[in-house]
Design a protein around this motif. Structure first.
Motif, PDB file in Angstrom:
ATOM      1  N   MET A  85       0.833  -1.165   0.063  1.00 13.48           N
ATOM      2  CA  MET A  85       0.136  -0.113  -0.078  1.00 13.48           C
ATOM      3  C   MET A  85       1.045   1.185  -0.085  1.00 13.48           C
ATOM      4  O   MET A  85       1.902   1.392   0.652  1.00 13.48           O
ATOM      5  CB  MET A  85      -1.040   0.107   1.238  1.00 13.48           C
ATOM      6  CG  MET A  85      -1.776   1.167   1.503  1.00 13.48           C
ATOM      7  SD  MET A  85      -2.820   1.252   2.977  1.00 13.48           S
ATOM      8  CE  MET A  85      -4.190   0.112   2.272  1.00 13.48           C
ATOM      9  N   LEU A 144       1.328   4.369   1.531  1.00 18.49           N
ATOM     10  CA  LEU A 144       0.899   5.009   2.729  1.00 18.49           C
ATOM     11  C   LEU A 144       0.572   6.637   2.538  1.00 18.49           C
ATOM     12  O   LEU A 144      -0.284   7.149   3.111  1.00 18.49           O
ATOM     13  CB  LEU A 144       1.852   4.857   3.758  1.00 18.49           C
ATOM     14  CG  LEU A 144       1.368   4.993   5.214  1.00 18.49           C
ATOM     15  CD1 LEU A 144       0.138   3.933   5.480  1.00 18.49           C
ATOM     16  CD2 LEU A 144       2.469   4.709   6.237  1.00 18.49           C
ATOM     17  N   ASP A 145       1.495   7.447   2.062  1.00 18.54           N
ATOM     18  CA  ASP A 145       1.497   8.721   1.579  1.00 18.54           C
ATOM     19  C   ASP A 145       2.523   9.079   0.445  1.00 18.54           C
ATOM     20  O   ASP A 145       2.947   8.077  -0.019  1.00 18.54           O
ATOM     21  CB  ASP A 145       1.578   9.580   2.828  1.00 18.54           C
ATOM     22  CG  ASP A 145       2.886   9.636   3.426  1.00 18.54           C
ATOM     23  OD1 ASP A 145       3.957   9.003   2.732  1.00 18.54           O
ATOM     24  OD2 ASP A 145       3.231  10.160   4.556  1.00 18.54           O
ATOM     25  N   THR A 179      -3.710  -2.106   7.447  1.00 19.76           N
ATOM     26  CA  THR A 179      -3.197  -1.233   6.761  1.00 19.76           C
ATOM     27  C   THR A 179      -3.736   0.123   6.241  1.00 19.76           C
ATOM     28  O   THR A 179      -3.452   1.119   6.133  1.00 19.76           O
ATOM     29  CB  THR A 179      -2.590  -1.761   5.380  1.00 19.76           C
ATOM     30  OG1 THR A 179      -3.581  -2.539   4.561  1.00 19.76           O
ATOM     31  CG2 THR A 179      -1.587  -2.727   5.765  1.00 19.76           C
ATOM     32  N   GLU A 180      -5.179  -0.179   6.213  1.00 23.30           N
ATOM     33  CA  GLU A 180      -6.295   0.913   5.572  1.00 23.30           C
ATOM     34  C   GLU A 180      -6.243   1.799   6.917  1.00 23.30           C
ATOM     35  O   GLU A 180      -6.105   3.039   6.909  1.00 23.30           O
ATOM     36  CB  GLU A 180      -7.636   0.553   5.222  1.00 23.30           C
ATOM     37  CG  GLU A 180      -7.504  -0.055   3.711  1.00 23.30           C
ATOM     38  CD  GLU A 180      -8.878  -0.615   3.206  1.00 23.30           C
ATOM     39  OE1 GLU A 180      -9.655  -0.335   4.017  1.00 23.30           O
ATOM     40  OE2 GLU A 180      -8.927  -0.917   1.863  1.00 23.30           O
ATOM     41  N   GLN A 207      -3.182   3.926   7.164  1.00 30.60           N
ATOM     42  CA  GLN A 207      -3.056   4.850   6.271  1.00 30.60           C
ATOM     43  C   GLN A 207      -4.129   6.093   6.283  1.00 30.60           C
ATOM     44  O   GLN A 207      -3.556   7.240   6.276  1.00 30.60           O
ATOM     45  CB  GLN A 207      -3.551   4.231   4.775  1.00 30.60           C
ATOM     46  CG  GLN A 207      -3.556   5.247   3.644  1.00 30.60           C
ATOM     47  CD  GLN A 207      -4.365   4.830   2.187  1.00 30.60           C
ATOM     48  OE1 GLN A 207      -5.052   4.242   2.410  1.00 30.60           O
ATOM     49  NE2 GLN A 207      -3.283   4.312   1.126  1.00 30.60           N
ATOM     50  N   LYS A 208      -5.165   5.772   6.733  1.00 27.61           N
ATOM     51  CA  LYS A 208      -6.203   7.103   7.178  1.00 27.61           C
ATOM     52  C   LYS A 208      -5.546   7.715   8.379  1.00 27.61           C
ATOM     53  O   LYS A 208      -5.887   8.932   8.402  1.00 27.61           O
ATOM     54  CB  LYS A 208      -7.593   6.334   7.487  1.00 27.61           C
ATOM     55  CG  LYS A 208      -7.945   5.454   6.309  1.00 27.61           C
ATOM     56  CD  LYS A 208      -8.030   5.995   4.860  1.00 27.61           C
ATOM     57  CE  LYS A 208      -8.501   5.277   3.930  1.00 27.61           C
ATOM     58  NZ  LYS A 208      -8.148   5.615   2.616  1.00 27.61           N
ATOM     59  N   SER A 240      -2.714   9.958   7.156  1.00 27.88           N
ATOM     60  CA  SER A 240      -3.548  11.131   6.683  1.00 27.88           C
ATOM     61  C   SER A 240      -4.183  12.181   7.390  1.00 27.88           C
ATOM     62  O   SER A 240      -3.953  13.334   7.297  1.00 27.88           O
ATOM     63  CB  SER A 240      -4.644  10.715   5.417  1.00 27.88           C
ATOM     64  OG  SER A 240      -3.852   9.685   4.499  1.00 27.88           O
TER      65      SER A 240
END
Length: 204
Positions: free
Chosen positions: A36, A38-39, A57-58, A61-62, A65
């Motif tokens: 993924m 990530l940014d 992982t989501e 990631q969020k 962010s």
């Protein structure tokens, strides 16, 4: 049976992962991207139970962010790795995630880095790392050929050697791999190594 590995070179980090979605003895698809973005300058390569891997992982990631949105600056790779480790450690005492992570990133101050985070919340900064059955072959290959001053071309050649060893020696070797890179220009796809096309249902 998953194969996830990565290494740090001269100004960049590379991660590679198999693309097989497997349950028991069944292969459901072989184009699953387990790395993924990530940014803009971070990658997360994960292995483990599919539900835990995708959900966790989501979640990371969020939250990365959200931190940038609230504070106006992004987390460094080290900070993101420590946040990830903290969340795994908290979950370990409640409802643990069965997920192992290699986090690669590039920071202007410290350059490229790679962090090893396993399902029991162990965190280490490493030059090279791997998870899954493929680690038996990729780690030994990287031990033999890895150098910290490798160019991108040399690192990709080493990644291809690892993939070849896995395909040659692992009895349940996944056929396809995705390779991603992160450097001063950002995190992005580099290549796919495919020996089998996507699984399709035969027309009877």
């Amino acid at each position: 049976m998953e194969c996830v590995f990565g290494l740090v070179g001269n100004g960049f980090a590379i991660v590679a992962a198999d693309t097989s979605a497997v349950h028991s003895i069944l292969l459901h698809k072989n184009n699953e991207d387990k790395i993924m973005v990530l940014d803009s300058h971070k990658l997360v390569a994960a292995s483990g139970e599919p539900g835990d891997r995708v959900q966790f992982t989501e979640y990371v990631q969020k939250n990365v962010s959200l931190y940038k949105f609230r504070n106006g600056i992004p987390l460094t790779t080290a900070a993101a790795a420590n946040f990830t480790r903290g969340e795994l450690a908290t979950a370990l005492r409640k409802n643990p995630y069965s997920v192992n992570i290699l986090m690669a990133g590039y920071d202007d101050e410290s350059g490229a880095s790679l962090y090893y985070i396993d399902y029991i919340a162990t965190l280490h900064k490493v030059d090279k790392g791997a998870f899954g059955y493929g680690s038996y072959f990729s780690l030994s290959t990287m031990d033999r050929h890895y150098r910290s001053d490798m160019s991108v071309e040399e690192a990709i050649e080493l990644v291809d050697k690892c993939i070849l060893e896995i395909r040659s020696r692992l009895v349940v070797a996944p056929p396809n791999f995705v390779i991603k890179i992160v450097d001063k220009d950002g995190a992005r796809d580099y290549a796919w190594r495919q020996s089998v096309k996507d699984v399709t249902t035969a027309v009877v």
